[in-house]
Design a protein around this motif. Structure first.
Motif, PDB file in Angstrom:
ATOM      1  N   UNK A  96       0.822  -1.173   0.129  1.00  0.00           N
ATOM      2  CA  UNK A  96       0.017  -0.004  -0.001  1.00  0.00           C
ATOM      3  C   UNK A  96       0.966   1.125   0.103  1.00  0.00           C
ATOM      4  N   UNK A  97       1.855   1.453  -0.868  1.00  0.00           N
ATOM      5  CA  UNK A  97       2.686   2.477  -0.855  1.00  0.00           C
ATOM      6  C   UNK A  97       3.702   2.945   0.311  1.00  0.00           C
ATOM      7  N   UNK A 145      10.081   8.224  -3.731  1.00  0.00           N
ATOM      8  CA  UNK A 145       9.635   7.861  -2.573  1.00  0.00           C
ATOM      9  C   UNK A 145      10.179   8.832  -1.544  1.00  0.00           C
ATOM     10  N   UNK A 146       9.309   9.029  -0.564  1.00  0.00           N
ATOM     11  CA  UNK A 146       9.953  10.023   0.674  1.00  0.00           C
ATOM     12  C   UNK A 146      10.322   8.832   1.654  1.00  0.00           C
ATOM     13  N   UNK A 158       9.288   4.653   3.966  1.00  0.00           N
ATOM     14  CA  UNK A 158       9.301   5.041   2.635  1.00  0.00           C
ATOM     15  C   UNK A 158       7.836   5.109   2.353  1.00  0.00           C
ATOM     16  N   UNK A 159       7.575   6.297   1.634  1.00  0.00           N
ATOM     17  CA  UNK A 159       6.277   6.330   1.243  1.00  0.00           C
ATOM     18  C   UNK A 159       6.387   6.939  -0.425  1.00  0.00           C
ATOM     19  N   UNK A 186       0.824   8.963  -2.602  1.00  0.00           N
ATOM     20  CA  UNK A 186       0.281   8.005  -1.550  1.00  0.00           C
ATOM     21  C   UNK A 186       0.302   8.882  -0.413  1.00  0.00           C
ATOM     22  N   UNK A 187      -0.916   9.101   0.142  1.00  0.00           N
ATOM     23  CA  UNK A 187      -0.946   9.965   1.378  1.00  0.00           C
ATOM     24  C   UNK A 187      -0.332   9.282   2.566  1.00  0.00           C
TER      25      UNK A 187
END
Lengths: 968, 968
Positions: B794-795, B858-859, B946-947, B951-952
């Protein structure tokens, strides 16, 4: 004098139906009415019996006997050529010696029927005998005086009726229980037709939410025709087809195609319409034409232009008219409803010609529609009024949709119906009035009123201003109540409807009424407590009488339910605020929320089970807590329980202020109480406990010119008096001018004797647990003020619109006060209500005197009813002048973007039941004369509120309470 | 072997005090320790008795007997010239035939005292025998083995002590009850000094919150001196004067002037200081110098420049030094505390020279201070470390102030104390360690640890990584617990302190732990339920033993209280969310809030009343619900009760999503459950009831590759199975790969069989009451992935810092894992911890393997301990490389505006106990290697999240749970 029933002799009825279909049926119902009173049903004969001393005759003006036999005895000329008119005559039968005749002669079938029901009412059969259990009193003799004789007028509005709508789950489940299906059958419709006719209506939009009038039972349509009810259908149901018929039939009838589209499936739709017309052609119909999308939606996709929409609509209408003239020609015109977006198609825009200039519709009734919230929209102008077809109005007492549905109780004050519908009438809307009554039940009073207004505008219309109370009183008397009971019932019904008029129960929220400002929530609660008491007392008087059930349904149940729902939401408001402030008292209101929910539910169960369950299901729709337009997500308010700290804790607040404080040593915060000898010489503070244990405290202050009393005693508190409190106590502070030493302020200190122990506990004197309230004092010099005026207090002046100093009529008009109107007191509206007062000198005006404490700019908020402009995309303007300065024009709706039924500003207006127009005024210190001058029609002013520049406006639902009116 | 007590014979003590003041007193206490064990108090003699077979000798290394008589028997050279050192020797008295001597020989007075207390501990007298009721076991004989003999090392830190602070209302009210005043008297201080010395401390900052150590009782100072306690005073109490003395004395002593200002009242202040120094000159003091404002405030007005402040401080210090050398010369240096803003004066700025370069202070101890939340601030650099005066550290286990006070329970995990204080030590902070312990009670364990670390850094310091559990276990064993009990107690204490380390109880809010995301609140609750169970079980084992009270105070009470408070706030989180969702289950949690409040209160009352009320008042400060830094406005969470609708109502939600829905016909809303065979093959949904009546429903879906089980059974649910629910039921959904047909999604439908009746009730099939959950399925192709890696779901990819794939040491350093550290699992810190790894090639590194589902940005959020930079106004940087790309530098604090003890970013850090540094990384689809390289000291990495772009980020307090670690 006519001995209808005496010494066991009952007058028979002679019906001369002259072949008019249904006369027999209706006379039979009339005969049953006589049976309801006497216990015996009169014979209905074909001709006059020789041996009866008293005979009732029923006929039409062109009946043979009337024309040939009675012509010399009675004058029927006032009835001749009229529609829906009747005469009642008492005379000796010229042909039968010693026979007294009571003749009911109609200009036509409905005229005769109305005449019979006139007699029914006179002998005590209320139109509501079935639907509201206005039980008929039995009499051992019935003798009619001469004053029964009369000749009726023609009805003021030609087509008058109601629309049964949104009938699930109440009426629908009731029908299912009583008649086997939620789709009403002829037995059910007979009761409905009867009610309509007894209320002197003639026109019905049948239930269509989950049923198909003719498709379900052809007998429904036959019965309507037989009883003399003209059938119509709602805005999106053309050609005698109900809304869901297409969805049902397209599955089984390939001829109709699949799409509800006149573009892609014109042939199929045409067939569908044609078959509907053929099916219903023999019945009396006012055929709806036009076309909208399925299920109350737009006709075309969102990207279609106005022109696209108009063109396809025109095509459809042309086809419909062709079909009607070929298959179902009728004496009645057709009806096009300008519902929601169809109004736009009617008016067109700068580049697109609307339907209004399309001569094809000239002879049809243009059915205007309100905004679904009982505010009429655009009304016809002079040119439009000249069209022979005329205009109708589709009005709402019940609505399912945005921004909130109201499917339950009566929320329509008669004063508002009067104001809106007389305006419509004056603007020429006289061809057809129809009102959405939901499930019929709960709408008894406004439905009667709406149809009476339509039937006899002379009696109840524009010139009959402020007669709605008289109407209500009469209505209760006609139901059978004694005058003293009727009067109290009228008052109670007014009270609950006024609560609903402030805000519909479904739209009430915990934050609707302000928990702090104006003490609004608490004062509303006080009023509702009284209302509960009064209705209980009155119910005790009625209990055991024949009218107990009637009273229960029309007064007791609605008053108690509406009271419970308001109490619940008001409690939630106070609960929330007390929780925010950390006062243990919060929990009393959390409990109250719960008990209101239970109480309201118990009322529903009682309503359903009483009266042998006669009205089971009728209150089963949700009443409260809609989180959206729909009841699917309805929520009760949450009961929030404050968890107190373990010791005692002082919490103090001053009335009308969000601010509050505890007795904090580190973060001491002083409360303020600004008072003024003239404009506000009293204040209130609350000493509350946020802790488990009882709080002990003392109150002390300097200065003898301050009197403090607790809510429990009129004896003033002595300085340093000690108190105990478990929950909270209110204290009143009063200025004593004669003891005043000229100080500008003093401080009230509340010392805690047994507060909680916190980290800064100290043996030092420096940190005492206490709260300080700074009381500041103003003294206005009013010696030179000659006129009575409203005094500013805390930067605010508030005036009820009816409390003007002068009303100035012009050559062209005048302001009139509509009593008991709107949210607070009354409404001021300029008459004639069709007039627009462009020029200042033509405008009627109202003058208000206000006293400003200093020279400053002030914001004036003008509170007005949530009307819509009578002009398409128009405004709701009025003029404002301060001290005869230049006129400022104020629009009580936004200049741009206000769209009835769809803009947010409109939504807010109908939810809050108010529009607020605003302007800035420069006031001088002292007396100021503020003049309001009329401009646009439909503006009804309710309240004026001035806020001094720099003062934060204190939000409240009803606006600030009226300021002190000072008089020399 | 030394028969201290056998067969009724008790060895006497020979004290050779050589005129050292206090030796007699301390030997008397030692004699009482022996009495505690044996029931008999040994005689304290001036010289060796002739007729005793066993004699304890107490002397100093330069005592006559040692120098003259024992010199040939024992080797005291390791003690000579040392400070605070002792030797314990067992030998035959050379002068008395047949006499066995157990000699305690100190290098100085404190050395001898530590030696005596060493024996006390060995025979079973815990340092905590009084303060924590570690009851001394009586023995009928006490025989010491040879292994009692030892020679101690010099303490690692010269001045070691604690600060009694913020002592109201707990210690203060206790003192008042037990000793008559909240201002401690000598009898009270004797207990405190004893504790300090038994813990091998030597230095005390006395209570000063509401008392004045010397001014209250000169005997306090005399007693300290007698017992060998070096008195200091806190950061704003120079010249032997406590904080409030000036406020008290200026009222009665005009010589001191009125203002606490060295500008306007230098003469008065000088007199005040002088008199203080003269008063206390004869006692052993480590005199605090410098000056701050009264009551912990700034010295000068807000508009003063840095230079103004430095100059006035310099003036004051010069005067203080002059006074000290004239009136109170001492062997000890002086101490300047660089508390709060004083650190700025120490460092100066670009244009202003700070105190650090002022040679006047070269020989004094610069007392650094943490940020009040146990994170050290700037540490000395190489140049500073060369100053002979050295550095100290003022550390906090208790604090009253911003952003939240913590005055109650132990919230200091030993791992954090170890990490911070070993870093301080390694940076050369070795002259003085002092810790604020509030009321002493509740801080027993960390206080012992802090002083043991300061006393024996070799044993517990930097090289003793991950020995805090061993320490705790030993500590419990030394209190007298059996090993099996001690082990469980250690585990329970770790558990409650870890809860407090995640967030201090006072700072917990209902919204701290997320009610939805990561199922965080509910899983925390589950853990706490277990904890409660375990502590109850263990308490049952201990009940009735001598250590019952000790266990109650150190384990049972804190575990139960902290559990109750966390349960209360977690319940409030869930309560709020359930109310928002309209689930009746909300009310179970509303009840739980209330019962936690009662439970927590009952524990306080029990603590106060147990043990004959010995520790009455000690838990009376507020523990919870601070609405601000202060407890004055503390609030329990509100218990929100959802008021259910009258029928049944379906409400469904999917775990980890805020979204929820009812079975709405009009406003149908589909829920989503995205699953993946590899990364997330299970999901959870909750079927809840929002209504009064039991809800009946069925669950159905397509596809055999979905297995549904209810929380009550492992047996799979069959399609179309029917259920009843009163409150709510959780269902687990599991993907079955072997049955998968390749579909991308399926729908689970929950049908309502008896839902509430709403306005759209229909007989048509078209509107069924149900909820749909769309289950979508992903199948990752991992065949080519060679390395174990964490899989995106899920991201999101979340990794505990300790779960690196590789740790790469450099020539200059290496990463070490600190176990049981921080908020979730462990901390990764680069060593040597004084090192800064400017160059990439010098830096130790950690490599993490992550699997990204697609090529994307990605953050990366790097979770790190809430440390402060060791460099004044420095950063907390580390490097990040994705797949050996370019190094990105990430600062885990904001580049600008981060100021320990006063910026908002700092506040958030200490409340949330985390810093989060962020960078953007471009990842490829599939396996990625992410390398973290060390740069700044003091960075302790706890977690990597990592996000995926777009993706919120799903907020949660602890961050997302660790992703699935995939292995071939």
């Amino acid at each position: 004098m006519f001995e209808l029933y005496k010494d066991g002799c009952l007058a028979p009825i002679v019906l001369e139906d002259a072949g008019v279909h249904g006369m027999k049926k209706m006379t039979g119902i009339f005969a049953e009415d006589i049976e309801r009173v006497t216990g015996r049903k009169p014979e209905v004969l074909g001709e006059f019996p020789a041996d009866e001393k008293y005979v009732i005759y029923v006929g039409l003006v062109d009946s043979q006997t009337v024309k040939n036999e009675f012509v010399n005895t009675i004058d029927v000329s006032p009835i001749e050529g009229k529609y829906e008119t009747y005469g009642i005559f008492m005379f000796k039968n010229p042909d039968v010696e010693g026979q007294n005749v009571l003749a009911v002669i109609g200009s036509d079938k409905r005229g005769a029927v109305y005449g019979m029901f006139h007699i029914s009412e006179a002998i005590g059969v209320s139109p509501w005998y079935f639907w509201a259990d206005a039980r008929v009193k039995k009499h051992s003799q019935v003798i009619l005086d001469d004053d029964i004789c009369m000749v009726s007028k023609e009805p003021s509005v030609r087509y008058r009726g109601f629309f049964i709508n949104d009938e699930q789950p109440c009426l629908g489940e009731w029908l299912k229980e009583k008649y086997g299906s939620i789709r009403p059958c002829p037995e059910a419709y007979e009761k409905i037709f009867e009610l309509l006719l007894r209320l002197k209506g003639n026109y019905l939009w049948p239930a269509m939410w989950r049923s198909d009038f003719t498709l379900d039972h052809i007998e429904n349509a036959q019965l309507a025709d037989e009883m003399g009810v003209i059938m119509g259908a709602s805005h999106h149901e053309p050609c005698c087809r109900s809304g869901q018929e297409f969805q049902t039939l397209r599955k089984i009838n390939p001829r109709y195609g699949k799409d509800w589209s006149f573009l892609s499936n014109a042939a199929g739709i045409t067939e569908f319409w044609k078959d509907g017309l053929i099916r219903n052609k023999d019945f009396e119909n006012l055929i709806t034409i036009g076309m909208r999308g399925e299920n109350d939606s737009y006709l075309m996709p969102a990207d279609a232009t106005l022109e696209d929409n108009i063109n396809v609509l025109k095509k459809a209408i042309l086809k419909q008219k062709e079909l009607i003239s070929e298959y179902a020609p009728s004496e009645h015109p057709q009806l096009l409803a300008l519902y929601k977006e169809v109004e736009d198609y009617y008016y067109g825009d700068e580049t697109t010609v609307g339907l209004k200039d399309w001569e094809v519709l000239d002879n049809d009734i243009m059915m205007l529609c309100d905004d679904n919230f009982a505010n009429v929209r655009t009304l016809p102008d002079d040119k439009m009024r000249k069209k022979p077809g005329g205009f109708g109005m589709y009005y709402h007492f019940d609505y399912f949709g945005e921004p909130v549905s109201y499917l339950w109780i009566n929320t329509s004050p008669l004063t508002k119906i009067w104001e809106q519908m007389t305006m419509a009438y004056d603007f020429g809307v006289r061809a057809a009035w129809i009102v959405n009554v939901g499930d019929i039940k709960n709408q008894e009073l406004p439905l009667s009123y709406f149809l009476d207004l339509a039937y006899d505008f002379d009696k109840w219309g524009t010139e009959a201003i402020n007669k709605t109370e008289e109407y209500t009183l009469d209505w209760f008397k006609h139901l059978g109540f004694e005058k003293s009971i009727a009067k109290k019932a009228m008052k109670l019904v007014n009270a609950y409807v006024n609560l609903n008029a402030k805000r519909k129960p479904e739209a009430l929220r915990p934050d609707t009424y302000h928990a702090v400002h104006e003490n609004e929530a608490m004062e509303m609660l006080d009023g509702i407590f009284d209302l509960n008491y009064e209705v209980d007392a009155l119910f005790d008087e009625v209990k055991g009488t024949e009218l107990e059930e009637c009273f229960y349904q029309l007064v007791y149940y609605p008053v108690k339910s509406v009271a419970a729902i308001n109490t619940m939401q008001l409690s939630a408001s106070i609960n929330s605020n007390y929780v925010r402030q950390g006062k243990k008292r919060a929990n009393e209101y959390a409990d109250l929320i719960k008990s209101c929910i239970r109480r309201e539910r118990k009322l529903v169960e009682e309503f359903h089970s009483r009266n042998n369950g006669k009205w089971n299901h009728m209150q089963s729709v949700y009443h409260i807590g809609f989180t959206n337009w729909n009841d699917e997500q309805c929520q009760y308010p949450v009961s929030q329980y404050y968890n107190p700290v373990w010791d005692s804790r002082l919490v103090v607040s001053v009335a009308d202020q969000e601010d509050f404080t505890g007795a904090h040593r580190w973060t001491r915060h002083v409360l303020n109480m600004p008072l003024c000898f003239q404009s506000k010489d009293t204040g209130v503070f609350e000493v509350a406990n946020g802790g488990e244990k009882d709080l002990h405290y003392r109150i002390d202050w300097n200065g003898d010119w301050l009197q403090v009393t607790s809510e429990f005693s009129d004896n003033p508190v002595n300085k340093n008096d000690a108190f105990d409190v478990e929950s909270s106590i209110f204290y009143n502070v009063k200025l004593l001018k004669d003891k005043w030493d000229g100080s500008e302020a003093t401080v009230i200190r509340i010392y805690v004797d047994n507060g909680e122990v916190v980290a800064d506990e100290s043996e030092n004197d420096g940190s005492i647990a206490m709260v300080e309230i700074k009381v500041s004092v103003a003294d206005l010099d009013l010696t030179d003020v000659a006129e009575p005026c409203f005094l500013e207090a805390n930067g605010c002046i508030s005036i009820e619109a009816g409390h003007f100093a002068k009303a100035i009529a012009s050559a062209k008009g005048e302001y009139r006060e509509i009593e008991n109107f709107g949210k607070t007191r009354s409404g001021m509206k300029a008459y004639p209500q069709t007039g627009r007062f462009e020029k200042e000198e033509d405008a009627p005006a109202l003058v208000y005197n206000v006293y400003a404490t200093e020279e400053s700019e002030y914001t004036l908020n003008i509170y007005a009813a949530p009307s819509n402009p009578v002009v398409y995309q128009g405004k709701l303007e009025l003029g404002v002048l301060a001290n005869d300065g230049k006129r400022t024009i104020v629009n009580t709706i936004p200049d741009k973007g206000f769209e009835p039924w769809k803009s947010n500003s409109w939504r807010k207006g109908v939810l809050d039941q108010i529009h607020i127009g605003t302007c800035q005024l420069q006031l001088k210190k002292g007396l100021n004369e503020i003049k309001l001058t009329a401009i646009d029609p439909a503006v009804v002013i309710e309240k004026l509120v001035f806020w001094k520049s720099g003062v934060e406006e204190r939000a409240s639902y009803l606006g600030p309470k009226e300021s002190v009116l000072w008089r020399k």
